[in-house]
Each structure stands twice: as structure tokens, then as C-alpha cells.
Design an enzyme around this catalytic site. Structure first.
Site, PDB file in Angstrom:
ATOM      1  N   ASN A 163      48.112  63.866   3.079  1.00 24.35           N
ATOM      2  CA  ASN A 163      47.016  64.832   2.911  1.00 24.35           C
ATOM      3  C   ASN A 163      45.731  64.096   3.253  1.00 24.35           C
ATOM      4  O   ASN A 163      45.234  63.299   2.458  1.00 24.35           O
ATOM      5  CB  ASN A 163      47.013  65.319   1.451  1.00 24.35           C
ATOM      6  CG  ASN A 163      45.839  66.224   1.140  1.00 24.35           C
ATOM      7  OD1 ASN A 163      45.107  66.643   2.039  1.00 24.35           O
ATOM      8  ND2 ASN A 163      45.656  66.530  -0.134  1.00 24.35           N
TER       9      ASN A 163
ATOM     10  N   HIS B  57      46.519  72.537  -4.485  1.00 28.09           N
ATOM     11  CA  HIS B  57      46.191  71.144  -4.817  1.00 28.09           C
ATOM     12  C   HIS B  57      45.222  71.149  -5.997  1.00 28.09           C
ATOM     13  O   HIS B  57      44.390  72.046  -6.136  1.00 28.09           O
ATOM     14  CB  HIS B  57      45.556  70.462  -3.601  1.00 28.09           C
ATOM     15  CG  HIS B  57      45.421  68.989  -3.767  1.00 28.09           C
ATOM     16  ND1 HIS B  57      44.415  68.412  -4.509  1.00 28.09           N
ATOM     17  CD2 HIS B  57      46.189  67.960  -3.314  1.00 28.09           C
ATOM     18  CE1 HIS B  57      44.570  67.099  -4.498  1.00 28.09           C
ATOM     19  NE2 HIS B  57      45.637  66.802  -3.781  1.00 28.09           N
TER      20      HIS B  57
ATOM     21  N   GLY C  15      44.131  59.703  -6.777  1.00 30.66           N
ATOM     22  CA  GLY C  15      42.982  58.932  -6.309  1.00 30.66           C
ATOM     23  C   GLY C  15      42.425  57.958  -7.340  1.00 30.66           C
ATOM     24  O   GLY C  15      41.321  57.440  -7.171  1.00 30.66           O
TER      25      GLY C  15
HETATM   26  C1  PEP Z   1      46.622  63.792  -3.358  1.00 26.18           C
HETATM   27  O1  PEP Z   1      45.453  64.039  -3.155  1.00 26.18           O
HETATM   28  O2  PEP Z   1      47.472  64.670  -3.230  1.00 26.18           O
HETATM   29  C2  PEP Z   1      46.986  62.441  -3.755  1.00 26.18           C
HETATM   30  C3  PEP Z   1      48.163  62.230  -4.258  1.00 26.18           C
HETATM   31  O3  PEP Z   1      46.015  61.481  -3.583  1.00 26.18           O
HETATM   32  P1  PEP Z   1      46.195  59.903  -3.813  1.00 26.18           P
HETATM   33  O4  PEP Z   1      47.451  59.489  -3.096  1.00 26.18           O
HETATM   34  O5  PEP Z   1      44.974  59.291  -3.207  1.00 26.18           O
HETATM   35  O6  PEP Z   1      46.290  59.684  -5.271  1.00 26.18           O
END
Ligand code: PEP
Length: 265
Positions: free
Chosen positions: A25, A114, A190
Site C-alpha cells: 500500500n 483501511h 506505521g
Molecule cells: C498499512 O498502512 O496498511 C500498514 C500496514 O502500514 P505499515 O506497514 O507502515 O505499518
């Protein structure tokens, strides 16, 4: 490596070997040039690795206006998808992109619900269900994201929250072919925090059981884990029986990390 699949086999439980879906993503990041470069680097890293392709399906979800140029760089081994779609098919919906438009530019997947959309744009389960319905009608596979906040987990509500989000967001006619579930604890997105293997196992088993109450062929629905997945923690996560891939944010912006995660499967 902890191999829960092997344990399940020993216990006589049915284990379906489906390919992992490694989904990136890209969110709202990068210039056109950077997106094209990233696509090229991913293709270069995977195309000559037969074993990697045998075990994994790949998907990248760039910002909307990067979809066409990025898709032109991809080989058949890497699918392309949107990060969202409209609940409407066409017309006066300023700023929206329809599932039909995504399909028209060769998308095969769309991420829906999301946590960033649920929280920043107050998307409800009902809205996500409508979007998923449109996506499925156009032949797109909907990746329906679910996940609890830290406060909800601390209150012991994580299963209730996830079950409600999932069951209320699933469209009529959802099947293993047109639906993927992504379990993403909000507090792990994140942040560098990852759920424990025990927590991931418990939640993915729970999601599989809930799906089985609702869908035929629930054992074939892919359930992705998302939340700070990196090459260093991917092997352990992929060893969990009901983890069938990953939805990757930050680490999907570096080809080396994105492909490194796939190599851990
Ligand atoms: C996401 O935004 O779906 C996600 C899992 O982000 P990250 O891998 O940066 O935690």
C-alpha cells in the site's frame, strides 16, 4: 522457524497451502518518477526468482494517478490495485474514482476500509460494504481491512471490534475469489510495534472461524496481517497457519524490503 502449519498437519487438521499475497500500500507517497522506479525495482527483483513466484502473489497499490504508468512497467507477476473506490458507479461524485475506472486500467484488487480511511474520513462499515459491492460487481477483489485500536485491545474488545467490522463490511456474495481480509491492528500501523505471534495467531484463527459462519469456502479466503511488517519479522508472521500474506505500508516503498518480506515466506 515456528511452523504452525507443520503442527496442524501433525494434529490432522486440514491445512490449505495457498500462495501468500504480498500487497504493498503505497499510500500518498512519491512522484511519478519515483513510482515508476519502484515498480521497475520490484519487477527486477522478483522476475527471475521462480521460487518466490511459486510461493507468492504480488500486488502494488499506488496513488490513483500513478496506476497507469506503474502498470505499464509491471509484468504479469505483479498485480495492481487501488487504495479505495467509490460506492457509486459513475456521475457527479467529485473526487471519487469508481471500481469501473479501476477495472478499466487493469486493476484486479482494491483496498477498502483501511484504518486511515475509517478514522480520517469516518468511513462506516455500511459504506465499506457498498464499496466492496461495487468492487465485486466489477470483478475486483476487495481487500477489506479490519483492526482494533490500542484502547479497544486494552479493554479486551479486540475480537468484538474485528468481528463487527468484518461482518458488517462484507458484501453479499463475498467469496474467496473476490474477498481478502486484512487484519491490521491500528496501533501497529506505521508505528514499528508489531502484535505478538500469539495475538496474531489468536486473531487470525478467530477471523477464519467467523468467516466460516458466514461464507462457504471460508477456508480459502486469504487473511493478511498488516502492521509494521518488515523483512526481519516476516518469517515468524508467515509461519502462522492462518496468515496468508501481508499488507505492507512503509516497507513497500523500498523494493528491497518489499521483496525481502516475500522472501521470508
Ligand atoms: C498499512 O498502512 O496498511 C500498514 C500496514 O502500514 P505499515 O506497514 O507502515 O505499518
Amino acid at each position: 522457524m515456528r511452523d504452525t502449519r507443520a503442527t496442524d498437519r501433525q494434529q490432522g487438521l486440514e491445512v490449505l497451502d495457498m500462495k501468500n499475497l504480498i500487497a504493498g500500500n503505497w499510500k500518498m507517497n512519491g512522484t511519478m518518477g519515483e513510482a515508476i522506479k519502484l515498480a521497475n525495482s520490484i519487477v527486477d527483483a522478483i522476475q527471475s526468482d521462480a521460487q518466490l513466484l511459486e510461493k507468492n502473489d504480488f500486488l502494488v497499490c499506488p496513488p490513483f494517478h500513478h496506476i497507469v504508468p506503474v502498470e505499464a512497467e509491471l509484468t504479469m507477476a505483479v498485480n495492481i490495485g487501488g487504495q479505495d473506490c467509490s460506492p457509486f458507479d459513475a456521475g457527479a461524485y467529485t473526487g471519487d474514482i469508481s471500481a469501473t475506472m479501476l477495472k478499466d486500467v487493469n486493476c484486479s484488487y482494491v483496498i477498502l476500509g483501511h484504518s486511515e480511511r475509517r478514522s480520517y474520513y469516518s468511513e462506516s462499515n455500511m459504506l465499506i460494504k457498498q464499496k466492496a459491492q461495487m468492487a465485486n460487481e466489477q470483478g475486483l477483489t476487495a481487500i477489506i481491512c479490519v483492526g482494533e485500536t490500542e484502547t479497544e485491545r486494552e479493554a479486551g474488545q479486540e475480537q468484538d471490534v474485528v468481528a463487527t467490522q468484518m461482518l458488517e463490511s462484507l458484501p453479499e456474495g463475498a467469496t474467496a475469489d473476490n474477498t481478502v481480509i486484512a487484519y491490521e491492528p491500528v496501533w501497529a500501523i506505521g508505528t514499528g510495534k508489531v502484535a505478538t505471534i500469539e495475538d496474531i495467531t489468536a486473531m487470525h484463527d478467530f477471523i477464519r472461524a467467523k468467516l466460516a459462519e458466514k461464507l462457504e469456502g471460508a477456508d480459502k479466503v486469504r487473511i493478511l496481517y498488516g502492521g509494521s511488517v518488515k523483512p526481519a519479522n516476516a518469517e515468524e508472521i508467515f509461519a502462522v497457519a492462518n496468515v496468508n500474506g501481508a499488507l505492507i505500508g512503509g516497507a513497500s516503498l523500498k523494493a528491497e524490503d518489499f521483496v525481502g518480506i516475500a522472501k521470508a515466506s
